[in-house]
Design a protein around this motif. Structure first.
Motif, PDB file in Angstrom:
ATOM      1  N   LEU A 107     -10.040  -9.230  -5.965  1.00  0.00           N
ATOM      2  CA  LEU A 107      -9.609  -7.900  -6.392  1.00  0.00           C
ATOM      3  C   LEU A 107      -9.038  -7.121  -5.216  1.00  0.00           C
ATOM      4  CD1 LEU A 107      -9.347  -5.782  -8.614  1.00  0.00           C
ATOM      5  CD2 LEU A 107     -11.672  -5.035  -8.049  1.00  0.00           C
ATOM      6  N   LYS A 108      -9.691  -7.174  -4.080  1.00  0.00           N
ATOM      7  CA  LYS A 108      -9.199  -6.468  -2.890  1.00  0.00           C
ATOM      8  C   LYS A 108      -7.808  -6.969  -2.506  1.00  0.00           C
ATOM      9  CE  LYS A 108     -10.188  -5.720   1.990  1.00  0.00           C
ATOM     10  NZ  LYS A 108     -11.048  -6.072   3.118  1.00  0.00           N
ATOM     11  N   LYS A 109      -7.638  -8.275  -2.499  1.00  0.00           N
ATOM     12  CA  LYS A 109      -6.353  -8.878  -2.140  1.00  0.00           C
ATOM     13  C   LYS A 109      -5.233  -8.401  -3.069  1.00  0.00           C
ATOM     14  CE  LYS A 109      -4.154 -13.414  -2.005  1.00  0.00           C
ATOM     15  NZ  LYS A 109      -4.351 -14.845  -2.247  1.00  0.00           N
ATOM     16  N   ARG A 110      -5.542  -8.293  -4.357  1.00  0.00           N
ATOM     17  CA  ARG A 110      -4.531  -7.872  -5.332  1.00  0.00           C
ATOM     18  C   ARG A 110      -4.290  -6.366  -5.309  1.00  0.00           C
ATOM     19  NH1 ARG A 110      -3.392 -12.000  -9.211  1.00  0.00           N
ATOM     20  NH2 ARG A 110      -3.757 -13.900  -8.035  1.00  0.00           N
ATOM     21  N   LEU A 111      -5.337  -5.590  -5.042  1.00  0.00           N
ATOM     22  CA  LEU A 111      -5.231  -4.136  -5.104  1.00  0.00           C
ATOM     23  C   LEU A 111      -4.445  -3.520  -3.964  1.00  0.00           C
ATOM     24  CD1 LEU A 111      -8.679  -2.739  -6.264  1.00  0.00           C
ATOM     25  CD2 LEU A 111      -6.513  -2.692  -7.480  1.00  0.00           C
ATOM     26  N   ILE A 112      -4.608  -4.047  -2.768  1.00  0.00           N
ATOM     27  CA  ILE A 112      -3.978  -3.426  -1.610  1.00  0.00           C
ATOM     28  C   ILE A 112      -2.475  -3.248  -1.801  1.00  0.00           C
ATOM     29  CG2 ILE A 112      -3.457  -3.730   0.857  1.00  0.00           C
ATOM     30  CD1 ILE A 112      -6.372  -4.727   1.147  1.00  0.00           C
ATOM     31  N   PRO A 113      -1.721  -4.279  -2.168  1.00  0.00           N
ATOM     32  CA  PRO A 113      -0.275  -4.057  -2.346  1.00  0.00           C
ATOM     33  C   PRO A 113       0.047  -3.134  -3.527  1.00  0.00           C
ATOM     34  CG  PRO A 113      -0.840  -6.367  -2.768  1.00  0.00           C
ATOM     35  CD  PRO A 113      -2.070  -5.698  -2.287  1.00  0.00           C
ATOM     36  N   ILE A 114      -0.781  -3.158  -4.550  1.00  0.00           N
ATOM     37  CA  ILE A 114      -0.538  -2.281  -5.707  1.00  0.00           C
ATOM     38  C   ILE A 114      -0.699  -0.824  -5.307  1.00  0.00           C
ATOM     39  CG2 ILE A 114      -1.442  -1.575  -7.958  1.00  0.00           C
ATOM     40  CD1 ILE A 114      -2.152  -4.583  -8.403  1.00  0.00           C
ATOM     41  N   LEU A 115      -1.788  -0.499  -4.620  1.00  0.00           N
ATOM     42  CA  LEU A 115      -2.012   0.890  -4.222  1.00  0.00           C
ATOM     43  C   LEU A 115      -1.006   1.343  -3.171  1.00  0.00           C
ATOM     44  CD1 LEU A 115      -5.899   1.153  -4.271  1.00  0.00           C
ATOM     45  CD2 LEU A 115      -4.245   1.864  -5.997  1.00  0.00           C
ATOM     46  N   GLU A 116      -0.582   0.444  -2.291  1.00  0.00           N
ATOM     47  CA  GLU A 116       0.476   0.783  -1.335  1.00  0.00           C
ATOM     48  C   GLU A 116       1.778   1.080  -2.063  1.00  0.00           C
ATOM     49  OE1 GLU A 116       0.588  -2.511   1.386  1.00  0.00           O
ATOM     50  OE2 GLU A 116      -1.106  -1.748   2.546  1.00  0.00           O
ATOM     51  N   SER A 117       2.074   0.310  -3.087  1.00  0.00           N
ATOM     52  CA  SER A 117       3.274   0.528  -3.878  1.00  0.00           C
ATOM     53  C   SER A 117       3.242   1.883  -4.582  1.00  0.00           C
ATOM     54  CB  SER A 117       3.435  -0.594  -4.900  1.00  0.00           C
ATOM     55  OG  SER A 117       4.564  -0.379  -5.700  1.00  0.00           O
ATOM     56  N   ILE A 118       2.089   2.250  -5.105  1.00  0.00           N
ATOM     57  CA  ILE A 118       1.945   3.543  -5.765  1.00  0.00           C
ATOM     58  C   ILE A 118       2.159   4.671  -4.755  1.00  0.00           C
ATOM     59  CG2 ILE A 118       0.274   5.100  -6.870  1.00  0.00           C
ATOM     60  CD1 ILE A 118      -0.846   2.565  -8.280  1.00  0.00           C
ATOM     61  N   ALA A 119       1.585   4.530  -3.566  1.00  0.00           N
ATOM     62  CA  ALA A 119       1.763   5.553  -2.530  1.00  0.00           C
ATOM     63  C   ALA A 119       3.226   5.671  -2.126  1.00  0.00           C
ATOM     64  CB  ALA A 119       0.897   5.218  -1.317  1.00  0.00           C
ATOM     65  N   ASN A 120       3.915   4.556  -2.002  1.00  0.00           N
ATOM     66  CA  ASN A 120       5.334   4.566  -1.642  1.00  0.00           C
ATOM     67  C   ASN A 120       6.194   5.129  -2.757  1.00  0.00           C
ATOM     68  OD1 ASN A 120       4.743   3.429   0.844  1.00  0.00           O
ATOM     69  ND2 ASN A 120       5.123   1.341   0.131  1.00  0.00           N
ATOM     70  N   LEU A 121       5.779   4.933  -3.986  1.00  0.00           N
ATOM     71  CA  LEU A 121       6.545   5.427  -5.127  1.00  0.00           C
ATOM     72  C   LEU A 121       6.690   6.941  -5.080  1.00  0.00           C
ATOM     73  CD1 LEU A 121       7.968   4.871  -7.806  1.00  0.00           C
ATOM     74  CD2 LEU A 121       5.735   4.978  -8.912  1.00  0.00           C
ATOM     75  N   LYS A 122       5.648   7.639  -4.692  1.00  0.00           N
ATOM     76  CA  LYS A 122       5.719   9.096  -4.580  1.00  0.00           C
ATOM     77  C   LYS A 122       6.824   9.511  -3.620  1.00  0.00           C
ATOM     78  CE  LYS A 122       0.802   9.866  -5.404  1.00  0.00           C
ATOM     79  NZ  LYS A 122      -0.452  10.350  -4.800  1.00  0.00           N
ATOM     80  N   ASP A 123       6.891   8.859  -2.464  1.00  0.00           N
ATOM     81  CA  ASP A 123       7.926   9.170  -1.470  1.00  0.00           C
ATOM     82  C   ASP A 123       9.323   8.821  -1.997  1.00  0.00           C
ATOM     83  OD1 ASP A 123       5.972  10.000   0.293  1.00  0.00           O
ATOM     84  OD2 ASP A 123       5.822   8.050   1.268  1.00  0.00           O
ATOM     85  N   GLU A 124       9.439   7.695  -2.659  1.00  0.00           N
ATOM     86  CA  GLU A 124      10.730   7.279  -3.190  1.00  0.00           C
ATOM     87  C   GLU A 124      11.246   8.251  -4.249  1.00  0.00           C
ATOM     88  OE1 GLU A 124      10.721   3.189  -4.530  1.00  0.00           O
ATOM     89  OE2 GLU A 124       9.572   2.581  -2.776  1.00  0.00           O
ATOM     90  N   LEU A 125      10.380   8.760  -5.056  1.00  0.00           N
ATOM     91  CA  LEU A 125      10.788   9.693  -6.104  1.00  0.00           C
ATOM     92  C   LEU A 125      11.257  11.027  -5.534  1.00  0.00           C
ATOM     93  CD1 LEU A 125       8.054   8.973  -8.769  1.00  0.00           C
ATOM     94  CD2 LEU A 125      10.477   8.388  -8.916  1.00  0.00           C
ATOM     95  N   ARG A 126      10.734  11.402  -4.386  1.00  0.00           N
ATOM     96  CA  ARG A 126      11.111  12.665  -3.758  1.00  0.00           C
ATOM     97  C   ARG A 126      12.457  12.581  -3.047  1.00  0.00           C
ATOM     98  NH1 ARG A 126       5.468  13.093  -1.209  1.00  0.00           N
ATOM     99  NH2 ARG A 126       4.233  13.522  -3.045  1.00  0.00           N
ATOM    100  N   GLU A 127      12.903  11.367  -2.754  1.00  0.00           N
ATOM    101  CA  GLU A 127      14.190  11.195  -2.024  1.00  0.00           C
ATOM    102  C   GLU A 127      15.374  11.484  -2.889  1.00  0.00           C
ATOM    103  OE1 GLU A 127      14.120   7.258  -0.387  1.00  0.00           O
ATOM    104  OE2 GLU A 127      12.553   7.771   1.018  1.00  0.00           O
TER     105      GLU A 127
END
Length: 84
Positions: free
Chosen positions: A64-84
């Motif tokens: 679960l940890k292995k799978r979650l890390i990239p997912i949560l990083e992607s969600i965090a990056n999505l916020k920045d991408e939407l603001r651009e």
């Protein structure tokens, strides 16, 4: 399952101690324990091996940890991408 439960799980996995993880998250330790227990119930698996005051990821927790890390990083990056 909620994103917050996943963040709580990752904090617990990082510290391998619920009290330290709860302090880092600025929540009460029983609230953290309950959140992780609900996550385990929803997933139908145990994620940690519990030993005295320590916890240790088991195989399901490691996956679960292995799978979650990239997912949560992607969600965090999505916020920045939407603001651009």
């Amino acid at each position: 399952m909620e994103i917050q439960q996943f963040r709580y799980f990752l904090a617990a996995a990082r510290y391998e101690n619920l009290t330290k993880a709860a302090e880092d998250l600025h929540i009460a330790q029983p609230a953290l324990s309950q959140s992780i227990k609900r996550l385990e119930t929803e997933l139908g698996v145990s994620l940690f091996d519990r030993k005295n005051h320590r916890i240790e990821l088991n195989e399901q927790g490691k996956l679960l940890k292995k799978r979650l890390i990239p997912i949560l990083e992607s969600i965090a990056n999505l916020k920045d991408e939407l603001r651009e």
